[in-house]
Design a protein around this motif. Structure first.
Motif, PDB file in Angstrom:
ATOM      1  N   ILE A  82     -93.334  49.440  55.490  1.00  0.00           N
ATOM      2  CA  ILE A  82     -93.403  50.020  54.150  1.00  0.00           C
ATOM      3  C   ILE A  82     -94.719  49.655  53.469  1.00  0.00           C
ATOM      4  CG2 ILE A  82     -92.354  50.034  51.855  1.00  0.00           C
ATOM      5  CD1 ILE A  82     -90.736  51.568  53.940  1.00  0.00           C
ATOM      6  N   ASP A  83     -95.151  48.416  53.608  1.00  0.00           N
ATOM      7  CA  ASP A  83     -96.422  48.002  53.012  1.00  0.00           C
ATOM      8  C   ASP A  83     -97.585  48.805  53.594  1.00  0.00           C
ATOM      9  OD1 ASP A  83     -95.187  46.132  51.414  1.00  0.00           O
ATOM     10  OD2 ASP A  83     -95.713  44.410  52.676  1.00  0.00           O
ATOM     11  N   PHE A  84     -97.563  49.024  54.911  1.00  0.00           N
ATOM     12  CA  PHE A  84     -98.639  49.775  55.549  1.00  0.00           C
ATOM     13  C   PHE A  84     -98.633  51.230  55.077  1.00  0.00           C
ATOM     14  CE2 PHE A  84    -100.326  52.262  59.185  1.00  0.00           C
ATOM     15  CZ  PHE A  84    -101.624  51.776  59.164  1.00  0.00           C
ATOM     16  N   MET A  85     -97.461  51.831  55.001  1.00  0.00           N
ATOM     17  CA  MET A  85     -97.376  53.217  54.544  1.00  0.00           C
ATOM     18  C   MET A  85     -97.834  53.343  53.090  1.00  0.00           C
ATOM     19  SD  MET A  85     -96.497  55.047  57.125  1.00  0.00           S
ATOM     20  CE  MET A  85     -95.987  56.585  56.341  1.00  0.00           C
ATOM     21  N   ASN A  86     -97.457  52.395  52.258  1.00  0.00           N
ATOM     22  CA  ASN A  86     -97.899  52.436  50.861  1.00  0.00           C
ATOM     23  C   ASN A  86     -99.412  52.305  50.757  1.00  0.00           C
ATOM     24  OD1 ASN A  86     -95.317  52.797  49.854  1.00  0.00           O
ATOM     25  ND2 ASN A  86     -94.969  50.634  49.469  1.00  0.00           N
ATOM     26  N   ASP A  87     -99.993  51.512  51.656  1.00  0.00           N
ATOM     27  CA  ASP A  87    -101.447  51.394  51.672  1.00  0.00           C
ATOM     28  C   ASP A  87    -102.101  52.721  52.057  1.00  0.00           C
ATOM     29  OD1 ASP A  87    -103.963  49.693  51.701  1.00  0.00           O
ATOM     30  OD2 ASP A  87    -103.969  50.443  53.766  1.00  0.00           O
ATOM     31  N   LEU A  88    -101.523  53.418  53.049  1.00  0.00           N
ATOM     32  CA  LEU A  88    -102.062  54.726  53.434  1.00  0.00           C
ATOM     33  C   LEU A  88    -101.966  55.716  52.278  1.00  0.00           C
ATOM     34  CD1 LEU A  88    -100.636  55.141  57.060  1.00  0.00           C
ATOM     35  CD2 LEU A  88    -102.987  54.577  56.410  1.00  0.00           C
ATOM     36  N   LYS A  89    -100.846  55.704  51.587  1.00  0.00           N
ATOM     37  CA  LYS A  89    -100.700  56.586  50.425  1.00  0.00           C
ATOM     38  C   LYS A  89    -101.723  56.242  49.357  1.00  0.00           C
ATOM     39  CE  LYS A  89     -95.745  57.613  50.919  1.00  0.00           C
ATOM     40  NZ  LYS A  89     -94.404  57.528  50.272  1.00  0.00           N
ATOM     41  N   GLY A  90    -101.933  54.943  49.165  1.00  0.00           N
ATOM     42  CA  GLY A  90    -102.893  54.502  48.164  1.00  0.00           C
ATOM     43  C   GLY A  90    -104.312  54.940  48.466  1.00  0.00           C
ATOM     44  N   ARG A  91    -104.596  55.181  49.744  1.00  0.00           N
ATOM     45  CA  ARG A  91    -105.921  55.667  50.140  1.00  0.00           C
ATOM     46  C   ARG A  91    -106.038  57.180  50.008  1.00  0.00           C
ATOM     47  NH1 ARG A  91    -108.166  52.005  54.954  1.00  0.00           N
ATOM     48  NH2 ARG A  91    -107.047  50.071  54.538  1.00  0.00           N
ATOM     49  N   GLY A  92    -104.961  57.824  49.553  1.00  0.00           N
ATOM     50  CA  GLY A  92    -105.010  59.254  49.303  1.00  0.00           C
ATOM     51  C   GLY A  92    -104.619  60.128  50.472  1.00  0.00           C
ATOM     52  N   HIS A  93    -104.071  59.548  51.537  1.00  0.00           N
ATOM     53  CA  HIS A  93    -103.661  60.358  52.676  1.00  0.00           C
ATOM     54  C   HIS A  93    -102.402  61.169  52.339  1.00  0.00           C
ATOM     55  CE1 HIS A  93    -106.538  58.769  55.495  1.00  0.00           C
ATOM     56  NE2 HIS A  93    -106.161  57.523  55.267  1.00  0.00           N
ATOM     57  N   PRO A  94    -102.338  62.437  52.786  1.00  0.00           N
ATOM     58  CA  PRO A  94    -101.146  63.267  52.556  1.00  0.00           C
ATOM     59  C   PRO A  94    -100.042  62.899  53.536  1.00  0.00           C
ATOM     60  CG  PRO A  94    -102.762  64.516  53.790  1.00  0.00           C
ATOM     61  CD  PRO A  94    -103.406  63.184  53.484  1.00  0.00           C
ATOM     62  N   ILE A  95     -99.302  61.851  53.213  1.00  0.00           N
ATOM     63  CA  ILE A  95     -98.340  61.308  54.169  1.00  0.00           C
ATOM     64  C   ILE A  95     -97.062  60.920  53.446  1.00  0.00           C
ATOM     65  CG2 ILE A  95     -99.132  58.897  53.966  1.00  0.00           C
ATOM     66  CD1 ILE A  95     -98.810  58.697  57.044  1.00  0.00           C
ATOM     67  N   LYS A  96     -95.935  61.062  54.128  1.00  0.00           N
ATOM     68  CA  LYS A  96     -94.636  60.659  53.599  1.00  0.00           C
ATOM     69  C   LYS A  96     -94.043  59.580  54.502  1.00  0.00           C
ATOM     70  CE  LYS A  96     -94.695  63.433  50.088  1.00  0.00           C
ATOM     71  NZ  LYS A  96     -93.892  64.656  49.996  1.00  0.00           N
ATOM     72  N   THR A  97     -93.235  58.729  53.887  1.00  0.00           N
ATOM     73  CA  THR A  97     -92.623  57.607  54.596  1.00  0.00           C
ATOM     74  C   THR A  97     -91.207  57.962  54.999  1.00  0.00           C
ATOM     75  OG1 THR A  97     -93.925  56.038  53.288  1.00  0.00           O
ATOM     76  CG2 THR A  97     -92.007  55.170  54.471  1.00  0.00           C
ATOM     77  N   GLY A  98     -91.005  58.090  56.285  1.00  0.00           N
ATOM     78  CA  GLY A  98     -89.668  58.343  56.810  1.00  0.00           C
ATOM     79  C   GLY A  98     -89.274  57.256  57.791  1.00  0.00           C
ATOM     80  N   ILE A  99     -88.113  57.421  58.355  1.00  0.00           N
ATOM     81  CA  ILE A  99     -87.636  56.537  59.416  1.00  0.00           C
ATOM     82  C   ILE A  99     -86.632  57.330  60.241  1.00  0.00           C
ATOM     83  CG2 ILE A  99     -85.759  55.555  58.009  1.00  0.00           C
ATOM     84  CD1 ILE A  99     -86.335  52.850  59.432  1.00  0.00           C
ATOM     85  N   GLU A 100     -86.624  57.083  61.550  1.00  0.00           N
ATOM     86  CA  GLU A 100     -85.643  57.713  62.438  1.00  0.00           C
ATOM     87  C   GLU A 100     -84.653  56.652  62.879  1.00  0.00           C
ATOM     88  OE1 GLU A 100     -85.268  60.523  66.418  1.00  0.00           O
ATOM     89  OE2 GLU A 100     -87.123  59.390  66.075  1.00  0.00           O
ATOM     90  N   VAL A 101     -83.416  56.842  62.478  1.00  0.00           N
ATOM     91  CA  VAL A 101     -82.366  55.852  62.702  1.00  0.00           C
ATOM     92  C   VAL A 101     -81.453  56.333  63.823  1.00  0.00           C
ATOM     93  CG1 VAL A 101     -80.503  54.528  61.626  1.00  0.00           C
ATOM     94  CG2 VAL A 101     -82.466  55.268  60.246  1.00  0.00           C
ATOM     95  N   CYS A 102     -81.199  55.465  64.777  1.00  0.00           N
ATOM     96  CA  CYS A 102     -80.243  55.801  65.837  1.00  0.00           C
ATOM     97  C   CYS A 102     -78.826  55.892  65.261  1.00  0.00           C
ATOM     98  CB  CYS A 102     -80.286  54.745  66.932  1.00  0.00           C
ATOM     99  SG  CYS A 102     -81.841  54.697  67.851  1.00  0.00           S
ATOM    100  N   ASN A 103     -77.962  56.523  66.015  1.00  0.00           N
ATOM    101  CA  ASN A 103     -76.594  56.760  65.536  1.00  0.00           C
ATOM    102  C   ASN A 103     -75.717  55.518  65.704  1.00  0.00           C
ATOM    103  OD1 ASN A 103     -77.007  57.598  68.390  1.00  0.00           O
ATOM    104  ND2 ASN A 103     -74.788  57.962  68.384  1.00  0.00           N
ATOM    105  N   PHE A 104     -76.073  54.476  64.953  1.00  0.00           N
ATOM    106  CA  PHE A 104     -75.256  53.262  64.936  1.00  0.00           C
ATOM    107  C   PHE A 104     -73.898  53.554  64.303  1.00  0.00           C
ATOM    108  CE2 PHE A 104     -79.702  51.719  64.436  1.00  0.00           C
ATOM    109  CZ  PHE A 104     -79.816  51.060  65.647  1.00  0.00           C
ATOM    110  N   ARG A 105     -72.888  52.912  64.810  1.00  0.00           N
ATOM    111  CA  ARG A 105     -71.540  53.117  64.255  1.00  0.00           C
ATOM    112  C   ARG A 105     -71.282  52.252  63.032  1.00  0.00           C
ATOM    113  NH1 ARG A 105     -68.636  51.981  69.844  1.00  0.00           N
ATOM    114  NH2 ARG A 105     -70.396  50.527  69.845  1.00  0.00           N
ATOM    115  N   ASP A 106     -72.027  51.164  62.887  1.00  0.00           N
ATOM    116  CA  ASP A 106     -71.835  50.280  61.734  1.00  0.00           C
ATOM    117  C   ASP A 106     -72.670  50.795  60.565  1.00  0.00           C
ATOM    118  OD1 ASP A 106     -71.555  48.267  59.876  1.00  0.00           O
ATOM    119  OD2 ASP A 106     -71.841  46.623  61.316  1.00  0.00           O
TER     120      ASP A 106
END
Length: 284
Positions: A82-106
């Motif tokens: 998250i810190d790295f992605m926020n830094d990229l956004k702060g530099r003006g890059h057109p980027i969004k922060t997502g995550i791909e989560v496996c299908n955990f049952r918990d």
């Protein structure tokens, strides 16, 4: 608008020099906005869940998956990402922060982990069927041990469970159980409609993903046409993605993905900010 919302930095590192290649490839392919959706197996926050969810016994599947977990997984914390992605956004890059989560049952455990951080979108993907990582090419012979109709049933149940959790915005690479060219000789329509109904109830979008076109033997965009038709009938929104794991693959075949979605009547793609979706005209 053209987007590429499903890709991963994991083959490199959180280094601006490495990720610049993603931006360069996006610019060359006229992609307006990219999103990074790192796999949860990259983060130590999820380590315990993998060891609880996967088959790790002395079977062929268990032995392979134990080795897989020991090879370069859990390198970072979510906070570092998250810190790295926020830094990229702060530099003006057109980027969004997502995550791909496996299908955990918990789902409660996943909710606690994800709830500590802010994301623009969260992809839920079925990577395990009853603890078996079905997309591992090194153990694809395991497919021969199961009836294909059982696999469709397990996949559908896993999607329904994922959707019912209320945790996710997007279903990653729907029906990529076709990736090794195991094609059904039975009626799959009931499974397609169950998945579409679950997605509609959960207000989730469909990931139109070119990764299965260039990374797997099936050599087709996911989801396959029969599900795209059902998705449109159920009014499900879409995103576009390349599933890039290397900079040069960012935006790969994204124009083909746009044309593919348009051929089923889609004229808009969803753009996400802070878990809120907005429809934008699709660039062809």
């Amino acid at each position: 608008m053209l987007i590429d919302y499903h890709m991963h930095f994991e083959y490199g590192s959180y280094d601006p020099l490495w990720v610049q290649g993603f931006f360069d490839a996006a610019r060359a392919r006229k992609v307006d906005e990219i999103g990074i959706s790192e796999h949860t197996h990259g983060f130590s926050d999820f380590r315990e869940l993998y060891y609880r969810e996967l088959i790790l016994d002395d079977s062929a599947v268990g032995r392979y998956q134990r080795q897989w977990l020991s090879r370069g997984k859990f390198r970072y914390t979510l906070a570092e990402y998250i810190d790295f992605m926020n830094d990229l956004k702060g530099r003006g890059h057109p980027i969004k922060t997502g995550i791909e989560v496996c299908n955990f049952r918990d789902h409660d455990a996943v909710r606690r982990i994800l709830g500590r951080y802010d994301f623009d979108y969260i992809i839920g993907s079925v990577h395990f069927l009853r603890g078996w990582g079905y997309d591992f090419a090194d153990i694809k012979s395991v497919w021969d041990e199961h009836k294909l109709e059982d696999i469709y049933q397990w996949y559908t149940e896993a999607v329904e469970d994922l959707c019912a959790s209320g945790l996710y915005d997007i279903l990653g690479h729907p029906f990529n159980i076709r990736l090794f060219r195991h094609f059904p000789d039975f009626d799959v329509q009931p499974y397609l409609e169950r998945v579409a109904a679950a997605l509609r109830k959960a207000n989730m979008a469909v990931d139109v993903n070119t990764g299965t076109l260039y990374r797997y033997p099936v050599a087709e965009i996911s989801p396959f046409p029969a599900f795209m038709k059902v998705a449109r009938q159920y009014g499900l929104p879409v995103i576009l993605s390349s599933d890039a794991h290397r900079p040069e693959d960012c935006g790969r075949y994204i124009h083909e993905a746009a044309q593919y979605a348009h051929s089923f009547g889609y004229g808009r793609v969803m753009v996400y900010t802070g878990r809120q979706a907005a429809a934008h005209p699709l660039t062809l």
